[in-house]
Scaffold this motif. Structure first.
Motif, PDB file in Angstrom:
ATOM      1  N   MET A  51       5.533  -4.168   7.040  1.00 40.77           N
ATOM      2  CA  MET A  51       5.973  -2.971   6.328  1.00 40.77           C
ATOM      3  C   MET A  51       7.072  -3.309   5.316  1.00 40.77           C
ATOM      4  N   LEU A  54       5.652  -4.616   2.174  1.00 40.44           N
ATOM      5  CA  LEU A  54       5.066  -3.580   1.321  1.00 40.44           C
ATOM      6  C   LEU A  54       6.116  -2.597   0.818  1.00 40.44           C
ATOM      7  N   LEU A  56       7.453  -0.308   2.703  1.00 38.02           N
ATOM      8  CA  LEU A  56       7.081   0.985   3.294  1.00 38.02           C
ATOM      9  C   LEU A  56       7.814   1.248   4.604  1.00 38.02           C
ATOM     10  N   ARG A  59      12.621   5.659   6.497  1.00 38.53           N
ATOM     11  CA  ARG A  59      13.784   5.994   5.692  1.00 38.53           C
ATOM     12  C   ARG A  59      15.102   5.465   6.262  1.00 38.53           C
ATOM     13  N   SER A  83       4.878   0.256  -6.101  1.00 37.03           N
ATOM     14  CA  SER A  83       3.634   0.965  -5.854  1.00 37.03           C
ATOM     15  C   SER A  83       2.517   0.412  -6.734  1.00 37.03           C
ATOM     16  N   ARG A  86       1.320  -2.583  -4.512  1.00 42.80           N
ATOM     17  CA  ARG A  86       0.616  -2.209  -3.288  1.00 42.80           C
ATOM     18  C   ARG A  86      -0.842  -1.898  -3.559  1.00 42.80           C
ATOM     19  N   GLY A  87      -1.704  -2.497  -2.758  1.00 44.51           N
ATOM     20  CA  GLY A  87      -3.127  -2.240  -2.926  1.00 44.51           C
ATOM     21  C   GLY A  87      -3.697  -3.010  -4.090  1.00 44.51           C
ATOM     22  N   MET A  92      -3.270  -4.153   2.479  1.00 43.68           N
ATOM     23  CA  MET A  92      -3.075  -4.148   3.928  1.00 43.68           C
ATOM     24  C   MET A  92      -4.279  -3.546   4.633  1.00 43.68           C
ATOM     25  N   PHE A  94      -5.206  -1.908   8.299  1.00 36.81           N
ATOM     26  CA  PHE A  94      -4.493  -1.378   9.447  1.00 36.81           C
ATOM     27  C   PHE A  94      -5.264  -1.574  10.736  1.00 36.81           C
TER      28      PHE A  94
END
Lengths: 318, 298
Positions: A51, A54, A56, A59, A83, A86-87, A92, A94
């Motif tokens: 995470m 990424l 992500l 908080r 962003s 990412r992707g 990723m 899952f």
């Protein structure tokens, strides 16, 4: 020059109960096209590491250290830049393909979403590309399956769709967080074979997070074992599994069920509980469960040191 | 490329997978009460739209020679009789229905649009933004509804649009709360995380991933809100705060009819029956939708 260079990564979570030390001083590197397996129990910090890569994290996370990826420090990138990665450059897969797909959208929409976002393809171009990807991950009747909804696919097919989505933009790095845990054993073997094949065809570097040493042995060149947020051992998978240097790795290997042990034998289980991440012991986190611990172990945290070429272990007795 | 094109052509001609919506529709239509309600409601809408065109009377034509005519008055074309001013009740009931349904649907749509956008945003971003947005909702909740309506009437005068505004302003609060609660659970679902990990933007995640998953709950709530709004309008008209003469609504007609129900029960019975049937239909459809969209039954 490696593709990914993680230095001294530390992730802490501020909670009402105190500070949770999820990842502590983690360093590793991954060359382009390489594969790294991260092994450890639940709560060892494997998923939080992914995470963090990424960007992500929840908080309430506090991150320090550096994550250099393609000559940029991911921890210093603004959200808008992240962003875009990412992707696109980092993708990723899952753990649970049952819940990782949106039940209300057709498969083609979900694959196309990434293609439209990152490669700016038109809807029809995205469809053609989606079809190619579905064929690349060996989904039978790919053209028809594109029009399906997730609940019409089997678990293995859904995971293949997830992999197709991850590979859509030909990422340089693929993170797979326990990609086979939710699947049964035969499907698991198929998915692992697919990973090995895609690694060759797409030349993607891979970080495979798992608690299954068999999976690591099959797919990964290098392996890192984590315990309580720290790397305790790392090295080439073959030597690490054949001659573990750290007592924790040894205990993990001993706890594996083997096909040649008599059914009447009890499985060896690791004694004790994983440590409380809110309050780590002062010394080696594994010391309370370690069969070979000595007094020194409970006094200071052992540093990761080279035990032989290309082999690191964090144990003073290794 | 050729292979891809032919494969896509095959896909286009292949039977389309059954979506959750198609599934829900099939289940809704299998529910007799809901299906009957849909048919009755559709007939009602047709009657309300085209009925007044068939009748030779208009809703505001006053005929002092023909007051209180009891139905059925087939030769005089007063199917539902006339009221104290000799106005045709058939046409007035249907024209009143236009207003009632319009208020119900428009006010609900307004509350739907505002409520879903507001609630999904608050729920998705969470934290401080959520607290701030929801405290705003709480403050608006604290305003007494009747006070708000009377205030609006006093300041702007009586106007149909004000009824939409007043009802919409109150109703979206419920919608926002429901949607926010659902979004809070949805945003931690793995497919939202997967979308974030694929670099999908926040706005797109809300539009593409959160809202479609909310629609089941929202649709049910909408069908339950429409009758509620119609009733509120009736209540306002009953108090004399609703539509203004000679325009009318079911609420206003029931109010007038109730005054003279000893002498002329038809002036009460017809609009009341139309109102009741419509409310029944919406409630049955709402029930049917709730069952049809419940994933546990699937």
């Amino acid at each position: 020059m490696s593709l990914l260079d993680v230095r001294d990564l530390t992730v802490r979570f501020k909670t009402p109960e105190g500070i949770v030390q999820a990842v502590e001083g983690l360093s590793f590197a991954l060359a382009a096209g390489g594969t790294l397996g991260i092994v450890g129990e639940s709560g060892a910090g494997k998923s939080q590491t992914a995470m963090a890569l990424l960007g992500l994290l929840a908080r309430n996370a506090q991150v320090s250290g550096s994550i250099r990826f393609e000559d940029r420090d991911l921890l210093k990138l603004p959200e808008s830049q992240l962003s875009k990665l990412r992707g696109n450059r980092i993708a990723m897969v899952f753990q649970d393909p049952m819940t990782s797909l949106n039940p209300y959208l057709r498969v083609e929409v979900q694959i196309g979403e990434v293609l439209e976002r990152h490669r700016g393809l038109s809807r029809s171009a995205a469809r053609a590309e989606s079809l190619r990807l579905m064929q690349a991950v060996h989904i039978p009747d790919a053209a028809q399956r594109l029009r399906s909804y997730p609940h019409e696919l089997s678990g293995g097919q859904r995971q293949r769709v997830m992999i197709a989505i991850a590979l859509a933009c030909q990422p340089a790095l693929l993170l797979a967080d326990e990609p086979t845990t939710a699947l049964d054993v035969t499907v698991q073997a198929q998915i692992l074979r697919l990973f090995a094949e895609l690694k060759k065809d797409f030349g993607v570097a891979m970080i495979l997070i798992t608690h299954d040493l068999g999976v690591v042995a099959e797919v990964c060149e290098h392996t890192m074992v984590m315990y309580a947020g720290r790397a305790v051992e790392s090295g080439a998978t073959q030597t690490l599994l054949n001659a573990p240097a750290h007592p924790y790795t040894r205990a993990l290997l001993e706890a594996r069920p083997r096909i040649d042990t008599p059914l009447t034998d009890r499985l060896l289980a690791l004694r004790g509980q994983p440590p409380n991440l809110l309050q780590l012991p002062p010394g080696c986190a594994f010391a309370p469960r370690c069969p070979i611990a000595i007094d020194v172990c409970t006094q200071s945290v052992p540093a990761l040191r080279s035990v032989e070429t290309g082999r690191l272990a964090a144990c003073i007795r290794a | 490329m050729n292979k891809v094109e032919t494969a896509l052509a095959v896909a286009a001609s292949a039977p389309v997978g059954r979506s959750l919506w198609a599934d829900a529709r099939r289940r809704l239509f299998a529910n007799r009460a809901a299906l009957l309600s849909i048919v009755v409601l559709a007939l009602m809408v047709l009657l309300i739209v085209f009925g007044p065109m068939v009748s030779p009377w208009s809703y505001d034509y006053i005929d002092f020679d023909g007051t209180w005519r009891a139905p059925p008055q087939i030769e005089g074309m007063h199917f539902f009789g006339t009221d104290q001013l000799g106005r045709d009740l058939f046409v007035r009931t249907l024209v009143g229905g236009r207003i009632s349904l319009m208020v119900g649907i428009v006010a609900t749509l307004v509350s739907l649009l505002i409520g879903v956008a507001y609630g999904a945003t608050a729920g998705y971003f969470g934290g401080r933004i959520d607290s701030l947005m929801m405290r705003g909702v709480d403050i608006l909740y604290a305003l007494p509804f009747m006070f708000l309506v009377i205030l609006l009437m006093v300041v702007f005068g009586r106007h149909l649009v004000l009824i939409f505004v007043a009802i919409g302003a109150i109703n979206w609060l419920d919608m926002a709360r429901i949607v926010r609660g659902q979004t809070l659970t949805l945003k931690n679902r793995e497919f939202v995380m997967a979308a974030r990990a694929s670099g999908v933007s926040n706005g797109r995640i809300i539009r593409r991933h959160i809202i479609p998953n909310l629609l089941g709950v929202v649709m049910v709530y909408v069908t339950l809100t429409i009758p509620q709004v119609i009733l509120v309008e009736s209540f306002l008209s009953f108090l004399g705060l609703g539509v203004q003469e000679p325009a009318t609504s079911w609420g206003a007609l029931v109010n007038e009819g109730a005054r003279d129900m000893d002498a002329a029960p038809w002036a009460l019975i017809f609009p009341a029956a139309f109102l009741a049937v419509t409310l029944f239909c919406f409630n049955f459809i709402g029930d049917g939708l709730r069952d049809a969209l419940d994933p546990k039954d699937r």
